[in-house]
Scaffold this motif. Sequence first.
Motif, PDB file in Angstrom:
ATOM      1  N   VAL A 148       3.953   7.816   6.815  1.00 22.06           N
ATOM      2  CA  VAL A 148       3.191   7.647   5.577  1.00 22.06           C
ATOM      3  C   VAL A 148       4.170   7.277   4.475  1.00 22.06           C
ATOM      4  O   VAL A 148       5.187   7.944   4.280  1.00 22.06           O
ATOM      5  N   PHE A 149       3.866   6.198   3.745  1.00 20.97           N
ATOM      6  CA  PHE A 149       4.723   5.758   2.647  1.00 20.97           C
ATOM      7  C   PHE A 149       4.220   6.334   1.326  1.00 20.97           C
ATOM      8  O   PHE A 149       4.843   7.212   0.758  1.00 20.97           O
ATOM      9  N   GLU A 150       3.109   5.807   0.820  1.00 17.63           N
ATOM     10  CA  GLU A 150       2.596   6.241  -0.475  1.00 17.63           C
ATOM     11  C   GLU A 150       1.075   6.296  -0.437  1.00 17.63           C
ATOM     12  O   GLU A 150       0.418   5.260  -0.454  1.00 17.63           O
ATOM     13  N   ILE A 151       0.518   7.505  -0.396  1.00 22.10           N
ATOM     14  CA  ILE A 151      -0.930   7.676  -0.528  1.00 22.10           C
ATOM     15  C   ILE A 151      -1.189   8.931  -1.349  1.00 22.10           C
ATOM     16  O   ILE A 151      -0.329   9.794  -1.495  1.00 22.10           O
ATOM     17  N   ASP A 152      -2.403   9.002  -1.877  1.00 24.44           N
ATOM     18  CA  ASP A 152      -2.831  10.158  -2.652  1.00 24.44           C
ATOM     19  C   ASP A 152      -4.184  10.596  -2.084  1.00 24.44           C
ATOM     20  O   ASP A 152      -5.118   9.800  -2.043  1.00 24.44           O
ATOM     21  N   GLU A 153      -4.269  11.842  -1.614  1.00 25.40           N
ATOM     22  CA  GLU A 153      -5.506  12.365  -1.049  1.00 25.40           C
ATOM     23  C   GLU A 153      -6.130  13.334  -2.041  1.00 25.40           C
ATOM     24  O   GLU A 153      -5.500  14.309  -2.440  1.00 25.40           O
ATOM     25  N   ARG A 154      -7.386  13.057  -2.439  1.00 25.03           N
ATOM     26  CA  ARG A 154      -8.104  13.962  -3.328  1.00 25.03           C
ATOM     27  C   ARG A 154      -9.610  13.734  -3.194  1.00 25.03           C
ATOM     28  O   ARG A 154     -10.061  12.628  -2.934  1.00 25.03           O
ATOM     29  N   ASP A 155     -10.363  14.796  -3.351  1.00 26.49           N
ATOM     30  CA  ASP A 155     -11.829  14.762  -3.310  1.00 26.49           C
ATOM     31  C   ASP A 155     -12.371  14.124  -2.043  1.00 26.49           C
ATOM     32  O   ASP A 155     -13.388  13.418  -2.076  1.00 26.49           O
ATOM     33  N   GLY A 156     -11.705  14.321  -0.911  1.00 27.94           N
ATOM     34  CA  GLY A 156     -12.191  13.786   0.359  1.00 27.94           C
ATOM     35  C   GLY A 156     -11.974  12.299   0.539  1.00 27.94           C
ATOM     36  O   GLY A 156     -12.551  11.687   1.428  1.00 27.94           O
ATOM     37  N   LYS A 157     -11.156  11.681  -0.313  1.00 28.32           N
ATOM     38  CA  LYS A 157     -10.864  10.254  -0.206  1.00 28.32           C
ATOM     39  C   LYS A 157      -9.362  10.044  -0.185  1.00 28.32           C
ATOM     40  O   LYS A 157      -8.591  10.901  -0.578  1.00 28.32           O
ATOM     41  N   VAL A 158      -8.962   8.864   0.262  1.00 31.75           N
ATOM     42  CA  VAL A 158      -7.558   8.468   0.281  1.00 31.75           C
ATOM     43  C   VAL A 158      -7.399   7.317  -0.708  1.00 31.75           C
ATOM     44  O   VAL A 158      -8.149   6.339  -0.661  1.00 31.75           O
ATOM     45  N   PHE A 159      -6.420   7.446  -1.602  1.00 25.95           N
ATOM     46  CA  PHE A 159      -6.176   6.444  -2.631  1.00 25.95           C
ATOM     47  C   PHE A 159      -4.754   5.919  -2.524  1.00 25.95           C
ATOM     48  O   PHE A 159      -3.848   6.645  -2.115  1.00 25.95           O
ATOM     49  N   CYS A 160      -4.573   4.677  -2.920  1.00 25.52           N
ATOM     50  CA  CYS A 160      -3.235   4.145  -3.131  1.00 25.52           C
ATOM     51  C   CYS A 160      -2.726   4.747  -4.435  1.00 25.52           C
ATOM     52  O   CYS A 160      -3.520   5.216  -5.262  1.00 25.52           O
ATOM     53  N   VAL A 161      -1.427   4.733  -4.659  1.00 25.94           N
ATOM     54  CA  VAL A 161      -0.897   5.286  -5.905  1.00 25.94           C
ATOM     55  C   VAL A 161      -1.307   4.456  -7.121  1.00 25.94           C
ATOM     56  O   VAL A 161      -1.233   4.932  -8.245  1.00 25.94           O
ATOM     57  N   CYS A 162      -1.782   3.227  -6.906  1.00 21.08           N
ATOM     58  CA  CYS A 162      -2.281   2.409  -8.014  1.00 21.08           C
ATOM     59  C   CYS A 162      -3.688   2.833  -8.440  1.00 21.08           C
ATOM     60  O   CYS A 162      -4.183   2.388  -9.469  1.00 21.08           O
ATOM     61  N   GLY A 163      -4.345   3.697  -7.636  1.00 21.63           N
ATOM     62  CA  GLY A 163      -5.665   4.203  -7.994  1.00 21.63           C
ATOM     63  C   GLY A 163      -6.820   3.623  -7.196  1.00 21.63           C
ATOM     64  O   GLY A 163      -7.943   4.092  -7.307  1.00 21.63           O
ATOM     65  N   ARG A 164      -6.557   2.631  -6.370  1.00 25.97           N
ATOM     66  CA  ARG A 164      -7.620   2.007  -5.583  1.00 25.97           C
ATOM     67  C   ARG A 164      -7.966   2.874  -4.370  1.00 25.97           C
ATOM     68  O   ARG A 164      -7.081   3.307  -3.635  1.00 25.97           O
ATOM     69  N   PRO A 165      -9.268   3.141  -4.119  1.00 25.08           N
ATOM     70  CA  PRO A 165      -9.643   3.916  -2.930  1.00 25.08           C
ATOM     71  C   PRO A 165      -9.438   3.092  -1.661  1.00 25.08           C
ATOM     72  O   PRO A 165      -9.776   1.915  -1.597  1.00 25.08           O
ATOM     73  N   ILE A 166      -8.861   3.732  -0.638  1.00 23.62           N
ATOM     74  CA  ILE A 166      -8.534   3.069   0.614  1.00 23.62           C
ATOM     75  C   ILE A 166      -9.473   3.506   1.736  1.00 23.62           C
ATOM     76  O   ILE A 166      -9.891   2.707   2.558  1.00 23.62           O
ATOM     77  N   GLY A 167      -9.795   4.796   1.780  1.00 27.14           N
ATOM     78  CA  GLY A 167     -10.626   5.311   2.862  1.00 27.14           C
ATOM     79  C   GLY A 167     -11.224   6.665   2.521  1.00 27.14           C
ATOM     80  O   GLY A 167     -10.936   7.250   1.481  1.00 27.14           O
ATOM     81  N   VAL A 168     -12.070   7.148   3.432  1.00 22.99           N
ATOM     82  CA  VAL A 168     -12.734   8.435   3.283  1.00 22.99           C
ATOM     83  C   VAL A 168     -12.233   9.357   4.385  1.00 22.99           C
ATOM     84  O   VAL A 168     -12.187   8.969   5.552  1.00 22.99           O
ATOM     85  N   ASP A 169     -11.839  10.571   4.018  1.00 23.53           N
ATOM     86  CA  ASP A 169     -11.320  11.540   4.979  1.00 23.53           C
ATOM     87  C   ASP A 169     -12.478  12.150   5.767  1.00 23.53           C
ATOM     88  O   ASP A 169     -13.371  12.767   5.204  1.00 23.53           O
TER      89      ASP A 169
END
Length: 78
Positions: free
Chosen positions: A35-56
């Motif tokens: 894993v390089f750079e991701i942010d997991e919050r509220d059951g979703k996965v986001f890039c550090v730029c703020g764009r949603p990538i996927g759902v956990d």
Amino acid sequence: MLTFKCAACRRKLWKYFKIGKGEVVRCHKDRIKKVFEIDERDGKVFCVCGRPIGVDKEGHYRMIRNACTYSGTKDPKK
């Protein structure tokens, strides 16, 4: 091994071992190798730029269409 990148900012997100042909609809967590750079919050996965990538979804991430790009080779077995 596939390398996933954010479609908006092109940052690397993770390296993933893809088995089989076809599109990447979900990424199983046990096949993510680095894993390089991701942010997991509220059951979703986001890039550090703020764009949603996927759902956990517990054992995997359900990918959001056109949110990320990938490059590399798929293992055609199975």
